[in-house]
Design a protein around this motif. Structure first.
Motif, PDB file in Angstrom:
ATOM      1  N   ASN A  32      -4.525   3.061  -4.706  1.00 45.09           N
ATOM      2  CA  ASN A  32      -3.894   3.800  -3.615  1.00 45.09           C
ATOM      3  C   ASN A  32      -2.785   4.698  -4.138  1.00 45.09           C
ATOM      4  O   ASN A  32      -2.663   5.859  -3.745  1.00 45.09           O
ATOM      5  N   SER A  36      -3.273   8.842  -4.130  1.00 47.21           N
ATOM      6  CA  SER A  36      -2.454   9.629  -3.202  1.00 47.21           C
ATOM      7  C   SER A  36      -1.166  10.091  -3.875  1.00 47.21           C
ATOM      8  O   SER A  36      -0.322  10.683  -3.208  1.00 47.21           O
ATOM      9  N   HIS A  40       0.832   7.768   0.119  1.00 48.51           N
ATOM     10  CA  HIS A  40       0.464   6.807   1.174  1.00 48.51           C
ATOM     11  C   HIS A  40       1.661   5.942   1.565  1.00 48.51           C
ATOM     12  O   HIS A  40       1.769   5.504   2.708  1.00 48.51           O
ATOM     13  N   TRP A  43       3.612   7.903   4.147  1.00 49.23           N
ATOM     14  CA  TRP A  43       2.900   7.885   5.439  1.00 49.23           C
ATOM     15  C   TRP A  43       3.077   6.535   6.131  1.00 49.23           C
ATOM     16  O   TRP A  43       3.296   6.468   7.344  1.00 49.23           O
ATOM     17  N   PHE A 171      -6.925   9.005   7.562  1.00 44.82           N
ATOM     18  CA  PHE A 171      -7.165  10.336   7.022  1.00 44.82           C
ATOM     19  C   PHE A 171      -7.722  11.208   8.130  1.00 44.82           C
ATOM     20  O   PHE A 171      -8.449  10.725   8.999  1.00 44.82           O
ATOM     21  N   TYR A 183      -7.528  20.507  -1.320  1.00 41.19           N
ATOM     22  CA  TYR A 183      -7.821  19.139  -0.901  1.00 41.19           C
ATOM     23  C   TYR A 183      -9.284  18.794  -1.187  1.00 41.19           C
ATOM     24  O   TYR A 183      -9.598  17.691  -1.639  1.00 41.19           O
ATOM     25  N   SER A 187     -10.384  15.828  -3.571  1.00 41.92           N
ATOM     26  CA  SER A 187     -11.087  14.638  -3.104  1.00 41.92           C
ATOM     27  C   SER A 187     -12.491  14.520  -3.686  1.00 41.92           C
ATOM     28  O   SER A 187     -12.931  13.426  -4.015  1.00 41.92           O
ATOM     29  N   THR A 241       1.362  15.553   6.311  1.00 42.02           N
ATOM     30  CA  THR A 241       0.918  16.338   5.142  1.00 42.02           C
ATOM     31  C   THR A 241      -0.250  17.275   5.502  1.00 42.02           C
ATOM     32  O   THR A 241      -1.373  17.109   4.999  1.00 42.02           O
ATOM     33  N   VAL A 244      -3.774  15.901   6.296  1.00 41.43           N
ATOM     34  CA  VAL A 244      -4.506  15.026   5.355  1.00 41.43           C
ATOM     35  C   VAL A 244      -4.613  13.640   5.997  1.00 41.43           C
ATOM     36  O   VAL A 244      -5.645  12.986   5.946  1.00 41.43           O
TER      37      VAL A 244
END
Ligand code: SAM
Length: 253
Positions: A32, A36, A40, A43, A171, A183, A187, A241, A244
């Motif tokens: 994680n 990110s 994360h 967030w 997400f 992005y 990803s 963000t 996202v």
């Protein structure tokens, strides 16, 4: 899709998801952070700030995994209210993820208290959670893995007390075309490569990226929440963000 996941029959999705999280459980927290770049955490902090739980809140954290939300919630209650009466029940369909969560809680001030409990449950059928029994329901980065999103939200509505709040961190869709381009590259190329490098498992991380693409955009998800009977304030979500991720929320009234 790269691995044909979109063609997987609905009933197979659950076992696929199970396999993915069984594979990643022990590396989940490290991954994680890597994927990110630590974002994360910001967030999740924002998610709890936006919840602003009061003393004694009873939280049900669904798809709670290794306990990031549960832990932040109890820390908030302790640090802001000096409260040790708030409780969280962490539920997850996958005993491996739940096991990692339990292990982690053993090293916190909440070990051997009744503030945290753990239970294997499917978000679509919270069979052991009574009607109208919780103040707040959270699901963070979990709902997109569920087969029937509408069933999950209806179960949330059932278990919440009147006045209770549904909150989802997930997400979502980036609106800005320039950011969206970056992005996409990040990803589709970088995340699976990181999965391979750190966890030795490209496919599981490829699945995670695919599942993000297939999840409904902000407005559509907000409507699913309203259709389940929740009242939303304004549009019912807040982008994080550039979209996202997003926090969706609704009240049971
Ligand atoms: N909430 C944690 C967090 O934010 O770090 C964990 C998120 S992790 C990406 C997703 C979790 O959803 C996994 O632990 C997985 O086992 C769980 N999950 C997937 N499908 C589920 C379902 N139908 N019911 C309950 N949990 C589920």
């Amino acid at each position: 899709t790269h691995f044909g996941f979109r063609d997987v029959a609905e009933e197979e999705k659950e076992s696929l998801v199970h396999e993915v999280f069984a594979n990643v459980a022990s590396k989940y927290d490290v991954m994680n952070d890597a994927m990110s770049m630590g974002v994360h955490r910001i967030w999740k902090d924002e998610f709890i700030r936006s919840m602003a739980p009061g003393p004694g809140t009873k939280l049900l954290d669904v798809a709670g995994g290794t306990g990031d939300i549960a832990l932040r919630f109890l820390d908030y209650c302790k640090n802001v209210h000096h409260d040790n009466t708030a409780t969280v029940k962490l539920v997850d369909i996958n005993p491996h993820m739940l096991g990692e969560g339990e292990k982690r809680f053993q090293k916190t001030p909440y070990a051997n208290t009744n503030q945290a409990s753990f239970l294997v449950q499917n978000a679509e059928h919270l069979d052991e959670i009574p009607d109208e029994s919780v103040d707040v329901y959270t699901i963070a980065f979990g709902i997109r893995n569920c087969t029937h999103v509408d069933k999950v939200v209806k179960e949330a509505h059932r278990v919440l007390k009147k006045g209770g709040r549904f909150m989802c961190l997930e997400f979502s869709k980036v609106d800005n075309p320039v950011i969206g381009k970056f992005y996409d590259i990040y990803s589709f190329d970088i995340i699976p490569a990181l999965g391979q490098a750190i966890a030795g498992d490209r496919d599981s991380y490829q699945y995670l990226v695919e599942s993000i693409r297939q999840f409904p955009p902000q407005e559509e998800f907000a409507q699913i929440i309203r259709d389940a009977g929740f009242k939303t304030i304004g549009k019912g979500y807040e982008d994080l963000t550039f979209g996202v991720a997003a926090i969706h929320s609704g009240f049971k009234i």
